[in-house]
Each structure stands twice: as structure tokens, then as C-alpha cells.
Design an enzyme around this catalytic site. Structure first.
Site, PDB file in Angstrom:
ATOM      1  N   CYS A 207      46.325  50.498  46.840  1.00  0.00           N
ATOM      2  CA  CYS A 207      47.160  52.432  46.342  1.00  0.00           C
ATOM      3  C   CYS A 207      48.735  52.560  45.949  1.00  0.00           C
ATOM      4  O   CYS A 207      48.883  50.791  46.153  1.00  0.00           O
ATOM      5  CB  CYS A 207      46.700  53.149  48.037  1.00  0.00           C
ATOM      6  SG  CYS A 207      45.380  53.258  48.012  1.00  0.00           S
TER       7      CYS A 207
ATOM      8  N   THR B 277      55.011  30.129  36.167  1.00  0.00           N
ATOM      9  CA  THR B 277      53.232  29.802  36.831  1.00  0.00           C
ATOM     10  C   THR B 277      52.766  31.273  37.156  1.00  0.00           C
ATOM     11  O   THR B 277      51.807  31.368  36.409  1.00  0.00           O
ATOM     12  CB  THR B 277      53.205  29.192  37.665  1.00  0.00           C
ATOM     13  OG1 THR B 277      52.263  28.372  38.095  1.00  0.00           O
ATOM     14  CG2 THR B 277      53.336  29.176  38.885  1.00  0.00           C
TER      15      THR B 277
ATOM     16  N   GLY C  60      46.118  50.088  52.315  1.00  0.00           N
ATOM     17  CA  GLY C  60      45.674  48.333  52.308  1.00  0.00           C
ATOM     18  C   GLY C  60      44.300  48.645  52.331  1.00  0.00           C
ATOM     19  O   GLY C  60      43.560  49.718  52.695  1.00  0.00           O
ATOM     20  N   GLU C  61      43.472  47.940  53.234  1.00  0.00           N
ATOM     21  CA  GLU C  61      42.582  48.104  53.625  1.00  0.00           C
ATOM     22  C   GLU C  61      42.109  47.464  55.596  1.00  0.00           C
ATOM     23  O   GLU C  61      43.006  46.615  55.918  1.00  0.00           O
ATOM     24  CB  GLU C  61      41.547  47.089  53.252  1.00  0.00           C
ATOM     25  CG  GLU C  61      40.976  47.705  51.955  1.00  0.00           C
ATOM     26  CD  GLU C  61      40.575  49.376  52.019  1.00  0.00           C
ATOM     27  OE1 GLU C  61      40.063  49.828  52.621  1.00  0.00           O
ATOM     28  OE2 GLU C  61      40.502  49.788  50.196  1.00  0.00           O
TER      29      GLU C  61
ATOM     30  N   ARG D 180      46.555  57.480  45.565  1.00  0.00           N
ATOM     31  CA  ARG D 180      45.150  56.511  45.679  1.00  0.00           C
ATOM     32  C   ARG D 180      44.281  55.859  45.014  1.00  0.00           C
ATOM     33  O   ARG D 180      44.351  56.690  43.966  1.00  0.00           O
ATOM     34  CB  ARG D 180      44.528  58.339  46.809  1.00  0.00           C
ATOM     35  CG  ARG D 180      43.537  57.112  47.550  1.00  0.00           C
ATOM     36  CD  ARG D 180      43.027  58.346  48.233  1.00  0.00           C
ATOM     37  NE  ARG D 180      41.790  58.131  49.055  1.00  0.00           N
ATOM     38  CZ  ARG D 180      40.446  58.099  49.793  1.00  0.00           C
ATOM     39  NH1 ARG D 180      40.137  59.480  49.017  1.00  0.00           N
ATOM     40  NH2 ARG D 180      39.804  57.545  50.463  1.00  0.00           N
ATOM     41  N   LEU D 181      43.949  54.795  45.424  1.00  0.00           N
ATOM     42  CA  LEU D 181      42.729  54.187  44.850  1.00  0.00           C
ATOM     43  C   LEU D 181      41.586  54.346  45.937  1.00  0.00           C
ATOM     44  O   LEU D 181      42.040  53.426  47.363  1.00  0.00           O
ATOM     45  CB  LEU D 181      43.293  52.859  44.921  1.00  0.00           C
ATOM     46  CG  LEU D 181      42.041  52.108  43.887  1.00  0.00           C
ATOM     47  CD1 LEU D 181      41.045  52.213  42.820  1.00  0.00           C
ATOM     48  CD2 LEU D 181      42.052  50.558  43.838  1.00  0.00           C
ATOM     49  N   ALA D 182      40.734  55.513  45.940  1.00  0.00           N
ATOM     50  CA  ALA D 182      39.955  55.492  46.767  1.00  0.00           C
ATOM     51  C   ALA D 182      38.999  54.507  46.521  1.00  0.00           C
ATOM     52  O   ALA D 182      37.723  54.355  46.030  1.00  0.00           O
ATOM     53  CB  ALA D 182      39.470  57.227  46.793  1.00  0.00           C
ATOM     54  N   ILE D 183      38.546  53.862  48.491  1.00  0.00           N
ATOM     55  CA  ILE D 183      37.503  52.931  48.501  1.00  0.00           C
ATOM     56  C   ILE D 183      36.573  52.985  49.425  1.00  0.00           C
ATOM     57  O   ILE D 183      35.879  53.197  49.343  1.00  0.00           O
ATOM     58  CB  ILE D 183      38.193  51.868  48.230  1.00  0.00           C
ATOM     59  CG1 ILE D 183      39.409  50.350  47.228  1.00  0.00           C
ATOM     60  CG2 ILE D 183      37.400  50.316  48.339  1.00  0.00           C
ATOM     61  CD1 ILE D 183      38.523  50.701  45.995  1.00  0.00           C
TER      62      ILE D 183
ATOM     63  N   SER E 298      38.545  37.677  45.485  1.00  0.00           N
ATOM     64  CA  SER E 298      38.598  36.462  44.916  1.00  0.00           C
ATOM     65  C   SER E 298      39.002  35.310  46.174  1.00  0.00           C
ATOM     66  O   SER E 298      38.810  35.336  47.169  1.00  0.00           O
ATOM     67  CB  SER E 298      40.668  37.090  44.197  1.00  0.00           C
ATOM     68  OG  SER E 298      40.614  35.940  43.245  1.00  0.00           O
ATOM     69  N   GLY E 299      39.388  33.837  45.101  1.00  0.00           N
ATOM     70  CA  GLY E 299      39.333  32.933  45.632  1.00  0.00           C
ATOM     71  C   GLY E 299      40.614  32.587  46.000  1.00  0.00           C
ATOM     72  O   GLY E 299      41.382  31.516  46.683  1.00  0.00           O
TER      73      GLY E 299
END
Length: 590
Positions: A2, A316, A76-77, A50-53, A341-342
Site C-alpha cells: 500500500c 544497477t 505491509g503484511e 490500499r492494495l487489498a491482499i 521473488s528471490g
């Protein structure tokens, strides 16, 4: 992820100020296109995009405690929110949001609850009972955060620089692992792991312990109420994330909602190393694989947007952010809102190719510590902002707090690159997942050489960027670079070009100070350049600058020309690697 913006202790509580806060908050709407909210109490404003996850239906922010005396805006989460809820059984929760626990934890523990949170986060909490506030950022800085100060004595907080750069007298990065308290009057570190002191650990390497810690880090990040996938470059790190995810997806809530076949995503120029390797891994794991292509011109056309969103002029970072930015747009168009992701593995385990030249385990370990501490200015910043530009959330299990604790307690002697013992970069990770009975990956993928993302999408990508910069930056301009840009003076035409674009968007002195500088080869710190005398003549962040290490290294005779942004790039013939646990075509008998 968010977007949050807060103005705290401002002298103006008029309607015009409210409109201004809303206007600035809208600059972060790309981070959270699903909903927006604003809390106002006296001289404090907390806004949220908000990005609703988790709990898309009722988890709008700001979030509150029972009597709404405590308000919190969070990016965050919180992966352990369900466990924390059981410890807060005397509290009433209004939503299913994972972030609501923050307000109730503050009620129970005051300011001393941050280390109880297992997740990534940036938040501002306001307590209207005494008009106090706290601000906190996660341990490593996976979520971005900036702090600024107004002439009226106000404190400003924003997920991105663009939310406060026009209204603050001074602003800077909010340091990871820190808490700002209005009661205490400043910053203090809440994250104090043993490795932070850079003392040399002595625990023996246990492959199963490391494997289990990583699997736990991945599993907890499968918490989602929306479609998700994995970014798969075909390198070791992203392939392990995809493998562990595919192995544990069945039976999860996410699988019940969205199906048990994992979606994976990769981008590259036609014929790039990543596309070939990612396709092979996807076929091995049985994922639903999405392959995206871009041209050098597509990337060049996006550079200005990338610099605006990622808010850096670091070479970079921009090189790697551009394909990630383009891929994120494609992924979001498919209806996916979250990806794993890594990032982080190379910093923790010394995976960058320059670590081949580490003189001893002490310097090896100190370099990894320094790299982890700086992640919030490089790969964390890139991964978060390049994806958030399109309302896509990225999760990074290698930077799980508990996994880092396990990984950084290993005696660095085990992490050292030792060709005579057939130990290549990140050998301990490869060994931990080298399971002959139930393999996680094909052997030659498990032992594939490190490719930086900006290299792996296609070597001509970086070469094209250098050629483009050379068309727009003259030799005369470079002669005056130290006078035009006295701070972090660009020493290549590519760096000069990025700096011009950055300064157009962010002309404030505070802005240019948020970007790290100093010499680097293959993503090293300045200190590590001392490990090889050749490197000081070839200061390029590409992995191919690791002369004598990378299989397709730059020609050392042309290194000075390349650094100046002139001429074309020659690649040396592929260099043999040590050991038998590698791709058959790379084996050379000694």
C-alpha cells in the site's frame, strides 16, 4: 503493498491542509489503487492508499482499536496475525485485516511490541488520548519509508519520496529496523540481531535446518485472498522460491481459492539466458508459465517512468528495475496482485561473483553484513517500487527475519567459495536443497552460475543502455560532471544520463542524498574492490565486470572504455567452472 502518508504536528488544521494531504496522498495511488482513506485528529493526518491482499471486503484503512482512540495506517503484511489475535482475545476486531493487530498490540504493550510482528511493514500509529504517535519500519527495509520535517515543526512520513519532497524543508530515508516515538523525541533501533555487530559466527552448517527455515519463510508468505504467482528468472534463488511454493501450495487457503497450479512469470529479450532457464524450471515444476518479451527500445522508452517510480539514480538499480517494471505491468494485466521473488539470497550467502575473491571468512562475513544492511537502498527498493508502480505486491522469503537469523549464524567458512572443494557461490543453499531422493530442481539449475537480473534478461540490454546514454551525454558534459553534480558525481555517461532525469523529477538536495554512491564492481561495496587489483579499473555494477569469474566476462582490455560509456562490449569466451555438480556443457576436465 500500500501507500501511506502522514503529517504529524502541523500548525495548520484547515480544510485547505486536508485537501493538500489528500492531493499528496494521491501521488501514491499507484501503490494502492483499491481504496483510499484519511484520518484527521487535531494537528495530525494519516492517509492510506490500499492494495487489498488480505480481507479485500472489509480491511480498509486507517484501522482502529475498539473506541477509535488509536488509528494506524500500515503498508505491509503481518504473517503471524492469526497467532497474535489469539493472544489478544480480550480485544474486539473490526476487520479480517492482518494489520489490525498493530492497534491492539499497542494498547497492550505500548511502544514495545514491534519485535512481536513477523512480517514486513511501515506504519504510523496515532494515539488521540495524548496526541502522541509512533512510526516504525520493518527489520531489513523491505517496505520503503521516508521521513521529513516542515518549517512549522511538523513531521512527515511517506512510503515514497514523491509524497513529501515538495512540502518538507528536509527529508531522508527512514532507517530500517527503527522506531520513531513522539514521546521519546527521536529514533531508536528495535531490531538488534546478533549478526548486526558483524562478529564472526561459529555455528556449523546444517543443511536440513537451513532448508526448513527457508520452507517456513515461503509457506507463511502464501497468505493471500487474491491471485498470486512467483517471479521466475531461472536462477537459483527464484527457482527455489518457485519449487518450494509449488511443493507446499496444495492444501493452502490460496489453493482452494485460486487453484493448486502455480503461476510463474519471466521477462527477457528474445534468446536471453533467463527465458531459457525459466522455461526449463517451469516445465520441471509443472507451473503455468507466462513468458514476456521486451526490446531494448521498450526498456529505453520506460527509463523516465522507472526513475520517477523507483526514485533513484543508482545505475544497477535502474538497469534491473526496468525489466521488472515492464513485467509487473503485464502481470497486473492478468489479474494477479501478489508475487513471490528471490531477492536477498546473494547478500546473505555471498552470491555475487566478486565474493570469489574474498580473502578470508572474516571479510566475507563482514561484506555480507554490510550488503544486508544496505538492501533497503538497492534490491528492496527496486523490487518494491518497480512492482508497486502497477499495484502489484512482491514478497521476499529470503529476507524473512527468522531465516536471516539461521543463515547468518552459520560459520562463514561454509559460505566461502572454494573451487578446490567444488564449492561455488551460495554452495550452502545449493547443498541444502540437493535432495537426490526428492529433488527440488534439476541439478544443472541448482548449480547454475549467478546472473544479476539486469544481465540475465539479455546481455544486449545493458549494452543498449550504454549506447543510448552515449547519444545523449557528450564528452564535454562529462568533463564538467563534478561541477554540475558535486555529490555522487557520475563517472560514466550512463550514470550522467540517469542523474539528469532524476534531478528533473526530484531537484531537492535532500532527494539526491537518499541515493547511495561510491565505487562498485559487480554490486560490491567500495571496501570489496580492494580484493582484486584489476577491479579498480573496471568499476561497473554488472556481474560481467567480475573479471576472471563470470562465464561471459567483459574483455579486460576494454574495461576502461566501457566505464567511460564508449565503444561496444566484447565478451570473453566462456570460462570453465570447477566441480561436477554443474550443467554438462560447462564441465571441463582438468
Amino acid at each position: 503493498m500500500c501507500g501511506i502518508l502522514a503529517v504529524l504536528g502541523c500548525s495548520d488544521d484547515s480544510q485547505a491542509k486536508r485537501f493538500r494531504v489528500l492531493e499528496l496522498s494521491r501521488r501514491l495511488k499507484h501503490r494502492g489503487p483499491d481504496w483510499s482513506g484519511l484520518f484527521h485528529h487535531g494537528d495530525c493526518y494519516l492517509s492510506h492508499q490500499r492494495l487489498a491482499i488480505i480481507d479485500p471486503a472489509s480491511g480498509d484503512q486507517p484501522l482502529y482499536n475498539e473506541d477509535q482512540s488509536i488509528a494506524v495506517t500500515v503498508n505491509g503484511e503481518i504473517y503471524n496475525h492469526e497467532v497474535l489475535r489469539t493472544q489478544l482475545s480480550n480485544h474486539n476486531f473490526r476487520t479480517g485485516s492482518d494489520c489490525e493487530v498493530i492497534a491492539h498490540l499497542y494498547e497492550e504493550h505500548g511502544e514495545d511490541f514491534i519485535d512481536m510482528l513477523d512480517g514486513v511493514f511501515s506504519f504510523v500509529l496515532h494515539d488521540s488520548k495524548d496526541n502522541s504517535f509512533i512510526v516504525a519500519r520493518d527489520a531489513i527495509g523491505v517496505t520503503p519509508l521516508y521521513i521529513g520535517w516542515g518549517l512549522d515543526g511538523s513531521v512527515w512520513i511517506s512510503s515514497e519520496m514523491k509524497g513529501l519532497n515538495d512540502d518538507c524543508e528536509h527529508f531522508e530515508l527512514f532507517p530500517p529496523g527503527h522506531l520513531y516515538s513522539s514521546k521519546q523525541g527521536g529514533l531508536r533501533r528495535w531490531y538488534n540481531p546478533i549478526w548486526f555487530a558483524e562478529s564472526i559466527p561459529s555455528s556449523p552448517f546444517d543443511p536440513l535446518v537451513l532448508r526448513k527455515a527457508f520452507e517456513n519463510a515461503v509457506i507463511k508468505r502464501l497468505m493471500t485472498d487474491v491471485p498470486f504467482g512467483v517471479l521466475l528468472s531461472g536462477g537459483l534463488d527464484s527457482s527455489l522460491v518457485a519449487s518450494v511454493t509449488a511443493r507446499h501450495l496444495a492444501g493452502t487457503k490460496a489453493a482452494k481459492q485460486w487453484g493448486s497450479q502455480l503461476h510463474t512469470f519471466c521477462i527477457g529479450l528474445h534468446g536471453s539466458p533467463d527465458l531459457k532457464a525459466a522455461k526449463e524450471v517451469a516445465e520441471y515444476l509443472g507451473t503455468f508459465h507466462h513468458e514476456f518479451h521486451f526490446s531494448v527500445q521498450d526498456g529505453i522508452d520506460a527509463i523516465e517512468d522507472v526513475i520517477y517510480h523507483v526514485e533513484t539514480y543508482d545505475v544497477t538499480t535502474i538497469r534491473a528495475s526496468t525489466p521488472m517494471f515492464l513485467m509487473s505491468r503485464k502481470i497486473k494485466a492478468l489479474g494477479v496482485k501478489m508475487v513471490l521473488s528471490g531477492e536477498g539470497s546473494d547478500e546473505i550467502f555471498g552470491g555475487y561473483l566478486y565474493f570469489h575473491k574474498a580473502p578470508n571468512k572474516e571479510e566475507f562475513h563482514r561484506e555480507t553484513c554490510q550488503k544486508i544492511k544496505a538492501l533497503h537502498q538497492y534490491d528492496c527498493l527496486r523490487a518494491n517500487k518497480a512492482t508497486s508502480a502497477w499495484g502489484l505486491e512482491v514478497r521476499v522469503p529470503f529476507l524473512d527475519k527468522e531465516f536471516i537469523k539461521v543463515a547468518m549464524s552459520i560459520d562463514p567458512e561454509w559460505k566461502m567459495i572454494k573451487p578446490d572443494l567444488e564449492r561455488i557461490e551460495k554452495w550452502v543453499v545449493r547443498k541444502a536443497f540437493d535432495d537426490a531422493e526428492n529433488p527440488y530442481l534439476p541439478k544443472h539449475i541448482l548449480y547454475r552460475q549467478k546472473e544479476q537480473f539486469s544481465d540475465g534478461v539479455g546481455y544486449s540490454w545493458i549494452d543498449g543502455l550504454k549506447a543510448h546514454a552515449a547519444e545523449h551525454v557528450t564528452d564535454k558534459m562529462m568533463l564538467n560532471a563534478e561541477h554540475i553534480f558535486p555529490h555522487n558525481t557520475p563517472n560514466t555517461k550512463e550514470a550522467y544520463y540517469y542523474r539528469m532525469v532524476f534531478e528533473r523529477f526530484f531537484p531537492q538536495n535532500s532527494a539526491r542524498l537518499t541515493v547511495p554512491g561510491g565505487p562498485s564492481v559487480a554490486c560490491s561495496t567500495a571496501k570489496a574492490i580492494e580484493w582484486d587489483a584489476q577491479w579498480s579499473k573496471n568499476l561497473d555494477p554488472s556481474g560481467r565486470a567480475a573479471l576472471g569469474v563470470h562465464l561471459s566476462a567483459y574483455d579486460p582490455q576494454e574495461s576502461i572504455t566501457l566505464a567511460a560509456g564508449k565503444g561496444s562490449t566484447k565478451v570473453i569466451n566462456k570460462k570453465p567452472r570447477m566441480g561436477n555438480n554443474v550443467a554438462p556443457e560447462l564441465i571441463v576436465n582438468s
